[in-house]
Scaffold this active site. Structure first.
Site, short mmCIF file in Angstrom:
data_model
loop_
_atom_site.label_atom_id
_atom_site.label_comp_id
_atom_site.label_asym_id
_atom_site.label_seq_id
_atom_site.Cartn_x
_atom_site.Cartn_y
_atom_site.Cartn_z
N LYS A 1 0.83 -1.23 0.05
CA LYS A 1 0.06 0.15 -0.08
C LYS A 1 0.83 1.36 0.13
O LYS A 1 0.46 2.43 -0.58
CB LYS A 1 -0.97 0.27 1.27
CG LYS A 1 -2.14 -1.05 0.93
CD LYS A 1 -3.19 -0.75 2.02
CE LYS A 1 -4.58 -1.62 2.03
NZ LYS A 1 -4.54 -2.76 1.34
N GLU B 1 -3.09 7.51 7.47
CA GLU B 1 -3.53 8.48 6.39
C GLU B 1 -4.86 9.24 7.13
O GLU B 1 -5.51 8.59 8.05
CB GLU B 1 -4.03 7.77 5.08
CG GLU B 1 -4.95 6.68 5.07
CD GLU B 1 -4.99 5.98 3.70
OE1 GLU B 1 -4.19 5.94 2.87
OE2 GLU B 1 -6.20 5.21 3.52
N GLU C 1 -6.32 1.37 -3.24
CA GLU C 1 -5.31 0.31 -3.40
C GLU C 1 -5.70 -0.31 -4.71
O GLU C 1 -6.90 0.00 -5.17
CB GLU C 1 -5.40 -0.73 -2.39
CG GLU C 1 -6.75 -1.53 -2.36
CD GLU C 1 -6.43 -2.82 -1.49
OE1 GLU C 1 -5.33 -3.32 -1.32
OE2 GLU C 1 -7.59 -3.29 -1.19
P1 ADP Z 1 -7.88 -4.12 2.26
O1 ADP Z 1 -6.70 -4.43 1.34
O2 ADP Z 1 -7.96 -4.75 3.55
O3 ADP Z 1 -9.15 -4.35 0.94
P2 ADP Z 1 -8.35 -1.18 1.65
O4 ADP Z 1 -7.65 0.02 1.76
O5 ADP Z 1 -9.16 -1.76 0.50
O6 ADP Z 1 -7.90 -2.63 2.55
O7 ADP Z 1 -9.68 -0.90 2.79
C1 ADP Z 1 -10.84 -1.63 3.12
C2 ADP Z 1 -11.94 -0.87 3.63
O8 ADP Z 1 -11.34 -0.34 4.72
C3 ADP Z 1 -12.43 0.33 2.74
O9 ADP Z 1 -13.38 -0.17 1.48
C4 ADP Z 1 -12.87 1.23 3.43
O10 ADP Z 1 -14.46 0.71 4.18
C5 ADP Z 1 -12.02 1.18 4.77
N1 ADP Z 1 -11.00 2.30 4.60
C6 ADP Z 1 -9.88 2.23 4.22
N2 ADP Z 1 -9.00 3.38 4.08
C7 ADP Z 1 -9.90 4.24 4.69
C8 ADP Z 1 -9.92 5.57 4.81
N3 ADP Z 1 -8.70 6.41 4.65
N4 ADP Z 1 -10.87 6.25 5.22
C9 ADP Z 1 -12.02 5.62 5.46
N5 ADP Z 1 -12.17 4.38 5.33
C10 ADP Z 1 -11.11 3.61 4.80
MG MG Z 2 -9.62 -3.35 -0.52
#
Ligand code: ADP
Ligand code: MG
Ligand code: ADP
Length: 661
Positions: A116, A200, A288
Site C-alpha cells: 500500500k 492517512e 489500493e
Molecule cells: P484491504 O486491502 O483490506 O481491502 P483497503 O485499503 O481496500 O484494504 O480498505 C478496505 C476498507 O477499509 C475500505 O473499503 C473502507 O471501508 C475502509 N477504509 C480504508 N481506508 C480508509 C480511509 N482512509 N478512510 C475511511 N475508510 C477507509
Molecule cells: Mg480493498
C-alpha cells in the site's frame, strides 16, 4: 490459445473459472487438499491433483506443490482466482521460470500494487488522487501521533501489506493513535509477516467505489465502469452493485480515467481493480489496486456483457482487446450478495459443518448464482466461510433489488448457520432502497448484530395465510390416517387463530381448487399453491402476487422465513388460543456461567484476568478460525472466576475458555 488450464484455487471461484474454460474449449485441472477431495470444483474439473493436507499453507498456498501439479498434468497456464496465491509475485515468477503462463498481471505490477505504501507513492506520481497522508511507514508511536496531528484526526492506521480488511485501525485522538498503531502492527506482523504501518486521513462515512479495468499486453487499457461496495462489515464487503447510485457521469469518467492512468503507470496487463474511497462531495481518493479477479466481478459482467475470466485468458494468451473505451456498454443494474457461513446471532462468527440441505435459487437472465458447494458438502474451518454469491440483474436498481430479495427468500440452507436472513434484511432496508449508504451502514443500523427473530415481518397477512394453509394441510392428512375409531373420525375445522409476533389473527381456511381460500379481517383471499407437506419452500400466489417463503415445523409452531424475518406462528383452536397466548411469554435466555469456544480454532489471546469484573460487551478472548480473528465478548456483566485455556491452545467447539462467578 491454451490447451489446459490449472486453477490454483477452490470453492466458487474455481468453479466459475472452469465454466469459462469449458466454454472456450480449454481443458481444466483442479488442485485440492485432503479436505476437498469431494468438493464441487474437483467434480467439475477434467482432472485433479491432490496436493496436500487441509491446512492451506501445506496445500493451496504451497508453490512447490502447485508447480508439481502443473508438471504432472502438463497444464500450459494457471489461473489463480482470488485469495491464496493470486497476489503472490513469487508465484508469478516461478511460473515464468517454468514456462507456464500466469493468467494475471506481470510480476512487477503485483509487487508494487501489493504494497500500500509503494502503490500510493506510484499513484501520486501518476497524478491519481490519494487519501491525504504522509505515505511513509511510521517508526514509532511518537511519530504516528505527530503525523496524525499534521493530517488532523480522525486518521486511519493501515498496514502496508494489508488485505482482507486486516491491519487497520481508526484513531480519533493521540491515545487511540498510539494504541491503534500497536494493534495494527501486531495484526500485520502475524497475518502478513510485515509490520510496516502508515497513517492517512480517515474519510468519514465514505463510499467504497472501485473501477474495473482490463488491459492487454500491447497497452490497450479500458475501464469497465464502477462497482459500489459500501455495504461492508468490519471493512469486508457484503453487498456490491454496479453501477453506483452515487456517481454522476463526470465523476465516473474522472475515476475511470485515473484508474487507467494508474494501470498504465505499472504497464498493467489482465483484469484489475482500482479501489477508491469517495466522500459526501464526490471527492474520490485512491485506496489500493487489486491485481487479480475480484470476488464481486460478476456485477460488472452483468452490466457490460463481458466475461472477465475469458478476457483474462485471452490477454494472457497474447490477444489484444478488440474494443475501445466507447464500446464498453453500461446497461441495467446488478447487485451481488455474499452468502457466508456465519451466525448473525453470534456477532457473525463463522460457522462450519455439513450442509444437510442446500437448494440455491434457480438461475435465469436476471439471476446468477456462483456457488462452490453442493448438498452434503462440508464447510471447512480451514478456508474462507463464503458459500456462494447471488447476483441479480434488472433494468433499474429497484428491479435488481427486488429480484435479489426474491432469490434470497428461495435460498434454502441448513446444517450451518448462514447470513441469508441478514442479506434479505439489508435488501429490504429503506436506507438501502434510497441509496443512502456508506461503509458505516451496517455498524450504524445493526450495532448489536442481526436477530432474524426480532425483525417484524414485512407482510404479516402473508404469514398468517400461509401458516393457516400449512396447518390445514397437516390437519387434512391427520384426518385421512386410517384406523380411527368409526364415528369419531377427526373432522377438520375451518376456523383457527394464528398467533404470531404477539398478535392473534382469526382465520377461516378451506381447501380450494389449486390451493386454499382464506378469510381474514373480513376479506377472502385466494392462496394458490402446489405445496406438499414437508417441502421446505412454500411457493404460491396470494391474490395473484407471487411469493416464496420457507416453512419448517419448530416444536408445536411453524417457523416461517421471509424477507429476512424468521417468525414462529402457532395455529390454535379459537378456544385454546387465549390460553396459549398467555403461555407464550418469552423464556429468559439461558444464562451460563462459562465462556465456550463457539468453534474449533486457535486461542489467540485472553483479555481478562481472574477476579476481574467485566461489563457486557467487553472483549474476553480472541479465537482465530476460518482466516478470521473472532473477538468473543461478554454477554452480561460479571466477574471472571477462572481461566481455563491459554493463548496458543487449540480449542474444540464448546471448550471452556473462562468461568464466571
Ligand atoms: P484491504 O486491502 O483490506 O481491502 P483497503 O485499503 O481496500 O484494504 O480498505 C478496505 C476498507 O477499509 C475500505 O473499503 C473502507 O471501508 C475502509 N477504509 C480504508 N481506508 C480508509 C480511509 N482512509 N478512510 C475511511 N475508510 C477507509
Ligand atoms: Mg480493498
Ligand atoms: P475483493 O477485494 O475481491 O472484493 P475481499 O477484499 O473481500 O475481496 O477479499 C480479498 C481476499 O481476501 C479474498 O481472496 C478473501 O479470500 C481474502 N479474505 C477475506 N477475508 C479475509 C480475512 N478476514 N483475512 C484474510 N483474508 C481474507
Amino acid at each position: 490459445m491454451f490447451k489446459k488450464i490449472l486453477i490454483a484455487n477452490r470453492g466458487e471461484i474455481a468453479c466459475r473459472i472452469m465454466q469459462t474454460a469449458r466454454k472456450m474449449g480449454i481443458k481444466t485441472v483442479a488442485i485440492c487438499s485432503e479436505a476437498d477431495t469431494r468438493a464441487l470444483h474437483v467434480e467439475m474439473a477434467d482432472e485433479t491433483v491432490l496436493i496436500g493436507p487441509a491446512a492451506a499453507a501445506e496445500s493451496y498456498l504451497d508453490i512447490k506443490k502447485v508447480l508439481a501439479a502443473i508438471e504432472k498434468t502438463g497444464a500450459d497456464a494457471v489461473h489463480p482466482g482470488y485469495g491464496f496465491l493470486s497476489e503472490n509475485a513469487g508465484f508469478a515468477k516461478a511460473l515464468k521460470k517454468a514456462g507456464v503462463a500466469f493468467i494475471g498481471p506481470a510480476q512487477r505490477a503485483i509487487t508494487v500494487m501489493g504494497d500500500k505504501i509503494e502503490s500510493k507513492r506510484l499513484a501520486v506520481k501518476a497524478g491519481v488522487n490519494t487519501v491525504p497522508g504522509d505515505g511513509d511507514a511510521v517508526k514509532d508511536a511518537a511519530e504516528a501521533v505527530r503525523i496524525a496531528k499534521k493530517i488532523g484526526y480522525p486518521v486511519m492506521l493501515k498496514a502496508s501489506a494489508g488485505g482482507g480488511g486486516k491491519g487497520m485501525r481508526i484513531a480519533r485522538n493521540d491515545a487511540e493513535c498510539r494504541d491503534g498503531l500497536k494493534r495494527a502492527q501486531g495484526e500485520a506482523a502475524t497475518a502478513f509477516g510485515d509490520d510496516r504501518v502508515f497513517v492517512e486521513k480517515y474519510i468519514e462515512s465514505p463510499r467504497h467505489i472501485e473501477i474495473q479495468i482490463l488491459a492487454d499486453a500491447a497497452g490497450n487499457t479500458v475501464y469497465l465502469h464502477e462497482r459500489e461496495c459500501s455495504i461492508q462489515r468490519r471493512h469486508q464487503k457484503v453487498i456490491e452493485e454496479a453501477p453506483s447510485a452515487f456517481l454522476d457521469e463526470a465523476t465516473r469518467r474522472a475515476m475511470g480515467e485515473q484508474a487507467v492512468k494508474l494501470a498504465k503507470a505499472v504497464k498493467y496487463q489482465s483484469a484489475g481493480t482500482v479501489e477508491f474511497i469517495v466522500d459526501g462531495d464526490r471527492n474520490f481518493y485512491f485506496l489500493e489496486m487489486n491485481t487479480r479477479l475480484q470476488v464481486e466481478h460478476p456485477v460488472t459482467e452483468k452490466i457490460t456483457g463481458l466475461d472477465l475470466v475469458e478476457w483474462m485468458i485471452r490477454i494472457a494468451a497474447g490477444e489484444t482487446l478488440p474494443f475501445g473505451q466507447e464500446d464498453i456498454p453500461l446497461q441495467g443494474w446488478s447487485i451481488e450478495a455474499r452468502v457466508y457461513a456465519e451466525d448473525p446471532l453470534r456477532n457473525f462468527l463463522p460457522s462450519s459443518g455439513r450442509l444437510t440441505h442446500y437448494i440455491p435459487p434457480a438461475e435465469d437472465e436476471t439471476l446468477r448464482v456462483d456457488t462452490g458447494v453442493s448438498e452434503g458438502g462440508e464447510i471447512s474451518i480451514h478456508y474462507d466461510p463464503m458459500i456462494a454469491k447471488v447476483v441479480s440483474y434488472g433494468a433499474t436498481r429497484e428491479e435488481a433489488s427486488k429480484r435479489m430479495s426474491s432469490a434470497l427468500d428461495e435460498f434454502y440452507i441448513r446444517g450451518v448457520s448462514h447470513n441469508i436472513g441478514f442479506l434479505a434484511a439489508l435488501m429490504a432496508h429503506p436506507r438501502f432502497a434510497e441509496g443512502r449508504i456508506s461503509t458505516d451502514f451496517i455498524a450504524e443500523e445493526y450495532p448489536d448484530g442481526f436477530h432474524a427473530k426480532d425483525l417484524a415481518p414485512e407482510n404479516p397477512d402473508l404469514l398468517v395465510a400461509v401458516s393457516a394453509a400449512v396447518h390445514r394441510a397437516y390437519q387434512e392428512r391427520a384426518s385421512m390416517i386410517s384406523g380411527q375409531i368409526p364415528g369419531r373420525q377427526r373432522v377438520v375445522a375451518d376456523d383457527w387463530v394464528v398467533l404470531l409476533q404477539g398478535g392473534s389473527y382469526p382465520v377461516h381456511v378451506v381447501m380450494a381448487e389449486g390451493g386454499y381460500r382464506i378469510t381474514m379481517k373480513g376479506n377472502t383471499l385466494v392462496l394458490e399453491s402446489a405445496w406438499k407437506l414437508g417441502e421446505p419452500l412454500f411457493w404460491g400466489r396470494l391474490d395473484g402476487t407471487p411469493f416464496c417463503l420457507q416453512v419448517e415445523r419448530a416444536f408445536i409452531a411453524y417457523r416461517l422465513t421471509h424477507g429476512g424475518a424468521e417468525t414462529d406462528a402457532l395455529v390454535m383452536n379459537p378456544g385454546a388460543a387465549d390460553l396459549q397466548a398467555l403461555m407464550l411469554e418469552k423464556m429468559p435466555p439461558d444464562t451460563s456461567k462459562t465462556l465456550l469456544s463457539p468453534m474449533p480454532g486457535l486461542l489467540v489471546s485472553v483479555a481478562v484476568a481472574e477476579g476481574q469484573d467485566i461489563k457486557s460487551g467487553d472483549e474476553l478472548a480472541v479465537v482465530e478460525a476460518m482466516k478470521m480473528e473472532n473477538v468473543l465478548r461478554a454477554e452480561r456483566d460479571g466477574t471472571v472466576s477462572a481461566i481455563k485455556a491459554v493463548p496458543g491452545d487449540s480449542l474444540s467447539v464448546d471448550q471452556v475458555i473462562l468461568e464466571f462467578e
